[in-house]
Motif scaffolding. Structure first.
Motif, PDB file in Angstrom:
ATOM      1  N   GLU A   1     -25.229 -26.002 -12.498  1.00  0.00           N
ATOM      2  CA  GLU A   1     -24.054 -25.453 -13.177  1.00  0.00           C
ATOM      3  C   GLU A   1     -22.977 -25.046 -12.168  1.00  0.00           C
ATOM      4  N   HIS A   2     -23.402 -24.484 -11.043  1.00  0.00           N
ATOM      5  CA  HIS A   2     -22.455 -24.129  -9.977  1.00  0.00           C
ATOM      6  C   HIS A   2     -21.741 -25.386  -9.472  1.00  0.00           C
ATOM      7  N   ALA A   3     -22.518 -26.436  -9.193  1.00  0.00           N
ATOM      8  CA  ALA A   3     -21.929 -27.683  -8.711  1.00  0.00           C
ATOM      9  C   ALA A   3     -20.977 -28.278  -9.752  1.00  0.00           C
ATOM     10  N   ALA A   4     -21.322 -28.150 -11.036  1.00  0.00           N
ATOM     11  CA  ALA A   4     -20.451 -28.671 -12.097  1.00  0.00           C
ATOM     12  C   ALA A   4     -19.123 -27.927 -12.124  1.00  0.00           C
TER      13      ALA A   4
ATOM     14  N   ALA B   1     -11.235 -17.599 -14.634  1.00  0.00           N
ATOM     15  CA  ALA B   1     -11.571 -17.024 -15.941  1.00  0.00           C
ATOM     16  C   ALA B   1     -12.241 -18.055 -16.842  1.00  0.00           C
ATOM     17  N   ARG B   2     -11.842 -19.308 -16.712  1.00  0.00           N
ATOM     18  CA  ARG B   2     -12.395 -20.370 -17.555  1.00  0.00           C
ATOM     19  C   ARG B   2     -13.803 -20.777 -17.131  1.00  0.00           C
ATOM     20  N   LEU B   3     -14.092 -20.748 -15.835  1.00  0.00           N
ATOM     21  CA  LEU B   3     -15.307 -21.373 -15.316  1.00  0.00           C
ATOM     22  C   LEU B   3     -16.456 -20.409 -15.014  1.00  0.00           C
ATOM     23  N   GLU B   4     -16.164 -19.219 -14.551  1.00  0.00           N
ATOM     24  CA  GLU B   4     -17.252 -18.336 -14.110  1.00  0.00           C
ATOM     25  C   GLU B   4     -17.889 -17.630 -15.303  1.00  0.00           C
ATOM     26  N   PRO B   5     -19.212 -17.769 -15.492  1.00  0.00           N
ATOM     27  CA  PRO B   5     -19.855 -17.229 -16.690  1.00  0.00           C
ATOM     28  C   PRO B   5     -20.082 -15.725 -16.654  1.00  0.00           C
ATOM     29  N   VAL B   6     -20.011 -15.117 -15.471  1.00  0.00           N
ATOM     30  CA  VAL B   6     -20.244 -13.683 -15.309  1.00  0.00           C
ATOM     31  C   VAL B   6     -19.083 -13.102 -14.524  1.00  0.00           C
TER      32      VAL B   6
ATOM     33  N   VAL C   1     -22.539 -25.237  -3.026  1.00  0.00           N
ATOM     34  CA  VAL C   1     -23.678 -24.454  -3.514  1.00  0.00           C
ATOM     35  C   VAL C   1     -24.505 -23.938  -2.335  1.00  0.00           C
ATOM     36  N   ALA C   2     -24.724 -24.804  -1.345  1.00  0.00           N
ATOM     37  CA  ALA C   2     -25.494 -24.403  -0.163  1.00  0.00           C
ATOM     38  C   ALA C   2     -24.774 -23.316   0.630  1.00  0.00           C
ATOM     39  N   GLU C   3     -23.451 -23.402   0.724  1.00  0.00           N
ATOM     40  CA  GLU C   3     -22.688 -22.384   1.452  1.00  0.00           C
ATOM     41  C   GLU C   3     -22.814 -21.019   0.784  1.00  0.00           C
TER      42      GLU C   3
END
Length: 406
Positions: free
Chosen positions: A144-147, A326-331, A382-384
């Protein structure tokens, strides 16, 4: 309703970790006398309200930095200065930007200021060693992070934004007293703003190396950080040679220059130490210094409106980047990607709350992410983020094995 002067509750300030950016000479002698709180929904202009509170308590925030830096008074009962914390959401309100998902730590105020007086001498720690930490649960999967990174790249391709900082959240249950663990976070190497700030039933610890804004000796300074590699010789060479990291960094430096130039009372903006490599814990990071002379009246409220939220943790253009966040981060970002620091006689020093942890009485919360540009690789991003979280998680782990909470 806006909360005004209040007594200090459950969590004291740990003697072993001063409030972030507080004078080293006052270590262990801070006594919180009263505090200001503002939550989303309280109404009013939070920048103006907290400025008025601090001015009323003897700190000259309506005209910062126009006089020579004064020495902090040391007598018992004298006012040393004030800690100030401004959440990412409060920063968005100040900037007129859209708000994202709800904060996972709603008990923590969105603006918090504490005026500190001196005790007669250092106090001894009185904390329990009984602390156990459960499993970390991320708020999104690596996929999900990569998406989300891929969606930012699409927005860049459409011309909506040039860069967006994407941040993930994780949390873990705990039992016992978290303050010694938070003190270990504050003591991580390279933490320019290492410290702990606490209120009623909550605390935050930061190991941030990044300056949002410093006002001292007649100048205003910001030190944006963007670009990360492992702290090895090969990692340093790779960071210095990366065209992608340098382009991302320069974009944020330009945003920082524009933010400072928006301030009335500020002279010509200069860039020093462009893309200088510094070490934080096990990572190399690229930092620049952007500054300007103070030529007129510089007010805290106007400064917060111009600089919050910080450019290196939002993106460019800033308002459009905040819309993508605001659109992408779920938390919600909670205490992270915010500002915390110190206001003293004649100076101000606020750090960005990267590498920052919150305790809310039941769980520990941490955040990490990075800036996304067109040629960002989702898996590498994601790795970073995981690499940035690793020293924080290690510092929070109990010193000796104990039974973890359910």
């Amino acid at each position: 309703m806006v909360h005004g002067s209040r007594s200090i509750g459950h969590y004291p300030t740990p003697p072993f970790a001063r409030p972030p950016a507080a004078p080293a000479s006052c270590l262990g002698r801070h006594r919180a006398s009263a505090s200001f709180q503002w939550f989303l929904g309280d109404g009013g202009d939070p920048a103006e309200l907290v400025s008025g509170y601090l001015e009323d308590n003897g700190l000259g925030v309506r005209n910062i930095g126009r006089t020579a830096t004064q020495v902090c008074p040391t007598g018992a009962g004298s006012i040393c200065g004030a800690a100030l914390y401004v959440s990412a959401d409060a920063g968005s309100v100040m900037a007129g930007a859209p708000l994202g998902a709800a904060s996972p730590v709603p008990s923590i105020p969105d603006v918090y200021a504490v005026v500190y007086a001196h005790d007669s001498g250092p106090t001894e720690p009185g904390f329990s060693s009984d602390f156990a930490l459960g499993e970390w649960t991320p708020s999104w999967t690596p996929h999900e992070h990569a998406a989300a990174v891929s969606e930012v790249r699409q927005a860049i391709g459409r011309g909506d934004v040039y860069q967006v900082n994407v941040v993930g959240h994780t949390s873990a249950p705990y039992t016992g007293d978290p303050l010694p663990a938070l003190g270990r976070v504050a003591a991580l190497p390279g933490a320019r703003y290492g410290g702990v700030l606490a209120g009623s039933g909550w605390a935050l610890a930061t190991a941030s190396p990044e300056t949002l804004v410093e006002v001292r000796d007649g100048r205003i300074i910001t030190r944006p950080i963007k670009g990360t590699r492992p702290a090895t010789a090969a990692g340093r060479r790779e960071l210095l040679a990366s065209a992608k990291e340098r382009a991302e960094h320069v974009m944020i430096v330009d945003l920082s220059r524009n933010d400072l130039a928006r301030l009335p009372g500020v002279g010509p903006v200069e860039v020093q130490d462009l893309f200088a490599v510094r070490r934080w814990s096990g990572l190399w990071q690229a930092e620049s210094v952007v500054s300007a002379p103070i030529a007129g009246r510089l007010d805290l409220a106007g400064l917060l409106r111009a600089l919050m939220p910080g450019g290196s943790v939002t993106g460019a253009p800033k308002i459009a980047a905040l819309g993508e966040i605001a659109r992408l981060e779920p938390v919600g970002r909670g205490v992270s990607m915010a500002a915390v620091g110190w206001i003293g006689p004649g100076h101000l020093d606020l750090g960005l709350t990267i590498r920052t942890v919150a305790a809310d009485g039941a769980r520990l919360h941490a955040w990490a992410g990075g800036g996304i540009v067109w040629d960002s690789d989702p898996e590498a991003e994601v790795a970073e983020a995981a690499a940035k979280l690793a020293p924080i998680k290690a510092a929070l782990s109990p010193v000796s094995p104990q039974r973890s909470p359910n």
